[in-house]
Design a protein around this motif. Sequence first.
Motif, PDB file in Angstrom:
ATOM      1  N   VAL A   1      -4.249   2.208   1.310  1.00 18.38           N
ATOM      2  CA  VAL A   1      -3.919   2.970  -0.167  1.00 18.38           C
ATOM      3  C   VAL A   1      -4.769   4.308   0.013  1.00 18.38           C
ATOM      4  N   THR A   2      -3.930   5.112  -0.579  1.00 23.37           N
ATOM      5  CA  THR A   2      -4.352   6.679  -0.757  1.00 23.37           C
ATOM      6  C   THR A   2      -4.223   7.044  -2.033  1.00 23.37           C
ATOM      7  N   VAL A   3      -5.149   7.768  -2.775  1.00 25.21           N
ATOM      8  CA  VAL A   3      -5.071   8.229  -3.849  1.00 25.21           C
ATOM      9  C   VAL A   3      -5.373   9.663  -3.883  1.00 25.21           C
ATOM     10  N   SER A   4      -4.308  10.771  -4.313  1.00 25.91           N
ATOM     11  CA  SER A   4      -4.231  12.126  -4.180  1.00 25.91           C
ATOM     12  C   SER A   4      -4.751  12.536  -5.899  1.00 25.91           C
ATOM     13  N   SER A   5      -5.711  13.730  -5.624  1.00 28.19           N
ATOM     14  CA  SER A   5      -6.323  13.973  -6.950  1.00 28.19           C
ATOM     15  C   SER A   5      -5.421  15.219  -7.512  1.00 28.19           C
TER      16      SER A   5
ATOM     17  N   GLY B   1       0.657  -1.256  -0.084  1.00 27.09           N
ATOM     18  CA  GLY B   1       0.128   0.059   0.035  1.00 27.09           C
ATOM     19  C   GLY B   1       0.688   1.290  -0.033  1.00 27.09           C
ATOM     20  N   GLY B   2       0.209   2.383  -0.177  1.00 29.75           N
ATOM     21  CA  GLY B   2       1.079   3.711  -0.151  1.00 29.75           C
ATOM     22  C   GLY B   2       0.190   4.862  -0.633  1.00 29.75           C
ATOM     23  N   LEU B   3       0.700   5.818  -1.084  1.00 30.54           N
ATOM     24  CA  LEU B   3       0.103   7.098  -1.481  1.00 30.54           C
ATOM     25  C   LEU B   3       0.634   7.200  -2.951  1.00 30.54           C
ATOM     26  N   VAL B   4      -0.339   7.542  -3.821  1.00 27.11           N
ATOM     27  CA  VAL B   4      -0.107   7.614  -4.975  1.00 27.11           C
ATOM     28  C   VAL B   4      -1.004   8.667  -5.650  1.00 27.11           C
ATOM     29  N   GLN B   5      -0.748   9.379  -6.859  1.00 29.54           N
ATOM     30  CA  GLN B   5      -1.663  10.148  -7.516  1.00 29.54           C
ATOM     31  C   GLN B   5      -2.775   9.793  -8.434  1.00 29.54           C
ATOM     32  N   ALA B   6      -3.684  10.336  -8.688  1.00 29.43           N
ATOM     33  CA  ALA B   6      -4.704   9.643  -9.447  1.00 29.43           C
ATOM     34  C   ALA B   6      -3.987   9.522 -10.882  1.00 29.43           C
ATOM     35  N   GLY B   7      -4.568   8.231 -11.499  1.00 33.23           N
ATOM     36  CA  GLY B   7      -3.959   7.743 -12.504  1.00 33.23           C
ATOM     37  C   GLY B   7      -2.512   6.874 -12.199  1.00 33.23           C
ATOM     38  N   GLY B   8      -2.240   6.860 -11.273  1.00 32.07           N
ATOM     39  CA  GLY B   8      -1.135   6.037 -10.931  1.00 32.07           C
ATOM     40  C   GLY B   8      -1.434   4.527 -10.709  1.00 32.07           C
ATOM     41  N   SER B   9      -0.360   3.667 -10.194  1.00 31.37           N
ATOM     42  CA  SER B   9      -0.657   2.373  -9.888  1.00 31.37           C
ATOM     43  C   SER B   9       0.083   1.972  -8.971  1.00 31.37           C
ATOM     44  N   LEU B  10      -0.390   0.751  -8.211  1.00 33.53           N
ATOM     45  CA  LEU B  10       0.240   0.231  -7.074  1.00 33.53           C
ATOM     46  C   LEU B  10      -0.075  -1.338  -7.281  1.00 33.53           C
ATOM     47  N   ARG B  11       0.758  -2.059  -6.537  1.00 32.89           N
ATOM     48  CA  ARG B  11       0.479  -3.416  -6.346  1.00 32.89           C
ATOM     49  C   ARG B  11       0.632  -3.945  -4.932  1.00 32.89           C
ATOM     50  N   LEU B  12      -0.479  -4.587  -4.789  1.00 36.22           N
ATOM     51  CA  LEU B  12      -0.619  -5.080  -3.151  1.00 36.22           C
ATOM     52  C   LEU B  12      -0.429  -6.699  -3.246  1.00 36.22           C
TER      53      LEU B  12
END
Length: 121
Positions: free
Chosen positions: A117-121, A9-20
Amino acid sequence: QVQLVESGGGLVQAGGSLRLSCAASASIFTIGTMGWYRQAPGKQRELVARIFRDGNTDYADFVKGRFTISRDDAKKTVDLQLNSLRPEDTAVYYCNVDRLGTNIGPVYDLWGQGTQVTVSS
């Protein structure tokens, strides 16, 4: 002790990707349906995706085409690839297994501790 441990998990900008990733500990002989759920503040926990023993998958409508679930029974892991993330995807994501066959007997409805998971705009 049988447990599920999530990571990624983590912080990502909108449109980005993460893998859990979620890994099961202890001696496990069989693994049933593996899934990912999420819970946003003030909301109920909801199913995101699940993958059955035969490899078939089931996705919530709000993630279809963006998230992909996979499992590796040899490694006792289930992963969730999150693409095209949106601010509304912000939540704590939980791993779940409905049934495990272990050296201490069957274990049912096992949950991980959750990963933010945090998604910033």
